[in-house]
Design a protein around this motif. Structure first.
Motif, mmCIF file in Angstrom:
data_model
loop_
_atom_site.group_PDB
_atom_site.id
_atom_site.type_symbol
_atom_site.label_atom_id
_atom_site.label_comp_id
_atom_site.label_asym_id
_atom_site.label_seq_id
_atom_site.Cartn_x
_atom_site.Cartn_y
_atom_site.Cartn_z
ATOM 1 N N LEU A 192 -9.195 7.245 -2.011
ATOM 2 C CA LEU A 192 -8.966 7.845 -3.520
ATOM 3 C C LEU A 192 -9.845 8.109 -3.476
ATOM 4 C CD1 LEU A 192 -7.318 4.978 -5.866
ATOM 5 C CD2 LEU A 192 -5.704 6.645 -3.290
ATOM 6 N N HIS A 193 -9.930 9.669 -3.952
ATOM 7 C CA HIS A 193 -10.869 10.960 -4.519
ATOM 8 C C HIS A 193 -11.835 10.540 -5.145
ATOM 9 C CE1 HIS A 193 -13.488 14.393 -4.438
ATOM 10 N NE2 HIS A 193 -12.858 14.859 -3.619
ATOM 11 N N PRO A 194 -13.854 10.456 -5.280
ATOM 12 C CA PRO A 194 -14.058 10.177 -5.937
ATOM 13 C C PRO A 194 -13.962 10.599 -7.598
ATOM 14 C CG PRO A 194 -15.376 10.745 -4.383
ATOM 15 C CD PRO A 194 -14.036 10.688 -3.831
ATOM 16 N N LYS A 195 -12.977 12.429 -7.435
ATOM 17 C CA LYS A 195 -13.628 13.172 -8.606
ATOM 18 C C LYS A 195 -12.011 12.740 -9.447
ATOM 19 C CE LYS A 195 -17.234 15.815 -7.652
ATOM 20 N NZ LYS A 195 -18.488 15.341 -8.659
ATOM 21 N N ASP A 196 -10.755 12.270 -8.571
ATOM 22 C CA ASP A 196 -10.443 11.284 -9.507
ATOM 23 C C ASP A 196 -9.855 10.064 -10.652
ATOM 24 O OD1 ASP A 196 -8.740 13.743 -8.575
ATOM 25 O OD2 ASP A 196 -7.803 12.443 -7.428
ATOM 26 N N PHE A 197 -11.080 9.529 -10.129
ATOM 27 C CA PHE A 197 -11.921 7.880 -10.787
ATOM 28 C C PHE A 197 -12.877 7.965 -10.644
ATOM 29 C CE2 PHE A 197 -7.630 7.490 -8.245
ATOM 30 C CZ PHE A 197 -6.666 7.126 -9.341
ATOM 31 N N ASN A 198 -13.659 9.239 -12.350
ATOM 32 C CA ASN A 198 -14.449 9.060 -13.018
ATOM 33 C C ASN A 198 -16.038 8.824 -11.826
ATOM 34 O OD1 ASN A 198 -12.613 8.456 -15.305
ATOM 35 N ND2 ASN A 198 -12.528 6.820 -14.106
ATOM 36 N N GLY A 199 -15.583 9.903 -10.941
ATOM 37 C CA GLY A 199 -16.747 9.859 -9.623
ATOM 38 C C GLY A 199 -17.264 8.624 -8.732
ATOM 39 N N GLU A 228 -10.948 2.310 -2.890
ATOM 40 C CA GLU A 228 -10.778 2.050 -1.682
ATOM 41 C C GLU A 228 -9.455 0.648 -1.835
ATOM 42 O OE1 GLU A 228 -12.782 0.146 1.659
ATOM 43 O OE2 GLU A 228 -11.082 -0.176 2.996
ATOM 44 N N LEU A 229 -8.243 1.319 -1.084
ATOM 45 C CA LEU A 229 -7.247 -0.433 -1.196
ATOM 46 C C LEU A 229 -6.900 -0.928 -0.315
ATOM 47 C CD1 LEU A 229 -4.387 2.273 -3.219
ATOM 48 C CD2 LEU A 229 -6.447 0.883 -4.312
ATOM 49 N N GLU A 230 -6.944 -1.972 -0.331
ATOM 50 C CA GLU A 230 -6.265 -2.925 1.144
ATOM 51 C C GLU A 230 -5.390 -3.545 0.802
ATOM 52 O OE1 GLU A 230 -9.685 -4.351 2.744
ATOM 53 O OE2 GLU A 230 -8.808 -6.350 3.116
ATOM 54 N N GLU A 231 -4.768 -3.185 1.553
ATOM 55 C CA GLU A 231 -3.066 -4.234 1.593
ATOM 56 C C GLU A 231 -3.167 -6.017 1.796
ATOM 57 O OE1 GLU A 231 1.159 -2.138 2.283
ATOM 58 O OE2 GLU A 231 1.024 -4.158 4.068
ATOM 59 N N VAL A 232 -3.376 -6.450 1.095
ATOM 60 C CA VAL A 232 -3.380 -8.444 1.491
ATOM 61 C C VAL A 232 -2.426 -8.827 1.488
ATOM 62 C CG1 VAL A 232 -5.864 -8.245 0.837
ATOM 63 C CG2 VAL A 232 -3.766 -8.834 -0.708
ATOM 64 N N ILE A 292 1.161 -1.196 0.234
ATOM 65 C CA ILE A 292 -0.295 0.028 0.491
ATOM 66 C C ILE A 292 1.237 1.318 0.028
ATOM 67 C CG2 ILE A 292 -0.495 0.390 2.246
ATOM 68 C CD1 ILE A 292 -3.193 0.091 1.797
ATOM 69 N N ALA A 293 1.885 1.298 0.423
ATOM 70 C CA ALA A 293 2.996 2.261 0.800
ATOM 71 C C ALA A 293 3.402 2.577 -0.863
ATOM 72 C CB ALA A 293 4.141 2.013 1.656
ATOM 73 N N GLU A 294 3.560 1.546 -1.559
ATOM 74 C CA GLU A 294 4.666 1.531 -2.621
ATOM 75 C C GLU A 294 3.152 2.698 -3.526
ATOM 76 O OE1 GLU A 294 7.042 -2.016 -4.279
ATOM 77 O OE2 GLU A 294 5.130 -1.815 -6.388
ATOM 78 N N ALA A 295 1.743 1.399 -3.825
ATOM 79 C CA ALA A 295 0.849 2.375 -4.004
ATOM 80 C C ALA A 295 0.581 4.293 -4.265
ATOM 81 C CB ALA A 295 -0.839 1.571 -4.133
ATOM 82 N N ALA A 296 0.341 4.099 -2.793
ATOM 83 C CA ALA A 296 -0.305 5.789 -2.695
ATOM 84 C C ALA A 296 1.200 6.423 -3.188
ATOM 85 C CB ALA A 296 -0.186 5.576 -1.075
ATOM 86 N N LEU A 297 2.586 5.889 -2.974
ATOM 87 C CA LEU A 297 3.484 6.952 -3.529
ATOM 88 C C LEU A 297 3.186 7.015 -5.573
ATOM 89 C CD1 LEU A 297 6.164 8.421 -3.557
ATOM 90 C CD2 LEU A 297 7.315 6.322 -3.863
ATOM 91 N N ARG A 298 3.003 6.098 -6.406
ATOM 92 C CA ARG A 298 2.931 5.368 -6.821
ATOM 93 C C ARG A 298 1.436 6.780 -7.301
ATOM 94 N NH1 ARG A 298 2.390 0.680 -11.275
ATOM 95 N NH2 ARG A 298 0.900 1.571 -13.108
ATOM 96 N N LEU A 299 0.464 6.547 -6.353
ATOM 97 C CA LEU A 299 -1.266 7.512 -6.965
ATOM 98 C C LEU A 299 -0.269 9.188 -6.955
ATOM 99 C CD1 LEU A 299 -3.670 4.667 -5.252
ATOM 100 C CD2 LEU A 299 -3.872 5.973 -7.515
ATOM 101 N N THR A 300 0.431 9.520 -5.924
ATOM 102 C CA THR A 300 0.232 10.285 -6.069
ATOM 103 C C THR A 300 1.154 11.122 -6.552
ATOM 104 O OG1 THR A 300 2.073 10.420 -4.507
ATOM 105 C CG2 THR A 300 -0.179 10.704 -2.786
ATOM 106 N N THR A 301 1.966 10.129 -6.959
ATOM 107 C CA THR A 301 3.308 11.025 -8.284
ATOM 108 C C THR A 301 2.206 11.141 -9.602
ATOM 109 O OG1 THR A 301 4.481 9.490 -6.774
ATOM 110 C CG2 THR A 301 5.641 10.128 -9.576
ATOM 111 N N GLU A 302 0.903 10.259 -9.329
ATOM 112 C CA GLU A 302 0.102 10.580 -11.442
ATOM 113 C C GLU A 302 -0.267 11.470 -11.145
ATOM 114 O OE1 GLU A 302 0.427 8.969 -14.187
ATOM 115 O OE2 GLU A 302 2.123 7.099 -13.180
ATOM 116 N N GLY A 303 -0.341 11.815 -9.796
ATOM 117 C CA GLY A 303 -1.473 13.548 -9.663
ATOM 118 C C GLY A 303 -2.986 12.842 -8.479
ATOM 119 N N ALA A 304 -3.257 11.675 -8.265
ATOM 120 C CA ALA A 304 -4.836 10.946 -7.394
ATOM 121 C C ALA A 304 -4.241 11.678 -5.864
ATOM 122 C CB ALA A 304 -5.205 9.954 -7.600
ATOM 123 N N ARG A 305 -5.481 11.946 -5.515
ATOM 124 C CA ARG A 305 -5.493 12.599 -4.363
ATOM 125 C C ARG A 305 -6.234 11.713 -3.203
ATOM 126 N NH1 ARG A 305 -9.443 17.567 -5.221
ATOM 127 N NH2 ARG A 305 -10.376 15.711 -7.038
#
Ligand SMILES: C[C@@H](C(=O)O)C(=O)SCCNC(=O)CCNC(=O)[C@H](O)C(C)(C)COP(=O)(O)OP(=O)(O)OC[C@H]1O[C@@H](n2cnc3c(N)ncnc32)[C@H](O)[C@@H]1OP(=O)(O)O
Ligand SMILES: [Co+2]
Length: 134
Positions: free
Chosen positions: A119-126, A130-134, A87-100
């Motif tokens: 992740l903000h709904p306005k950044d993903f087509n409404g 939720e991301l869950e680390e498994v 999830i840390a790697e995912a968060a880094l990738r998402l913020t780098t890509e401009g997602a909130r």
């Protein structure tokens, strides 16, 4: 990066009625209500053969689903949860890509005892994701 669909969450105006409907009308495997004070919700998980449904009801003041239920008084699909391995790697990738990433940007422990992020709904087509680390 994203893997399996962990759950689809539905905000409901009456948790007892919704859980009974899934158990009795739809014949599903419905779990007990679980208070999640860190998330401001009470949840009921329904186990399907290939994924889960999470029924959500507001808990306490300032529930993050209160506004959603005001706008959708009959309830509605609130978020979808994808599994990630790191999830840390995912968060880094998402913020780098401009997602909130919502909240303070750090994972909280979710209903399954695993770290989760939203992740903000306005950044993903409404769609609230939720991301869950498994
Ligand atoms: C227990 C755990 C687990 O599974 O382990 C959980 O799931 S906890 C599940 C509950 N926790 C969460 O949802 C945490 C993350 N959520 C949040 O931080 C919040 O709910 C937000 C997504 C930021 C929305 O906050 P709030 O409703 O106060 O904001 P708002 O009314 O200003 O909404 C801003 C815009 O987003 C839209 N919006 C709000 N909620 C939405 C949703 N669920 N899906 C799609 N769009 C949504 C609104 O209509 C509005 O659009 P317009 O401006 O176009 O009208
Ligand atoms: Co969820």
């Amino acid at each position: 990066m994203i893997g399996r669909l962990n759950h689809v969450a539905i905000a409901v105006p009456d948790l007892t009625a919704a859980a009974a409907q899934y158990a009795n009308t739809l014949g599903a495997d419905v779990g007990p209500p679980q208070d999640e004070p860190d998330h401001g919700v009470t949840v009921v998980f329904i186990t399907l053969p290939n994924t889960k449904i999470e029924l959500l009801y507001p808990l306490g003041e300032n529930s993050p689903i209160a506004g959603f239920l005001e706008k959708n008084p009959s309830g509605g699909i609130h978020h979808i949860c994808y599994e990630v391995e790191d999830i840390a790697e995912a968060a880094l990738r998402l913020t780098t890509e401009g997602a909130r990433v919502l909240g303070d940007g750090t994972p909280k422990i979710g209903a399954h005892g695993k770290p989760v992020l939203f992740l903000h709904p306005k950044d993903f087509n409404g769609t609230l994701i939720e991301l869950e680390e498994v």
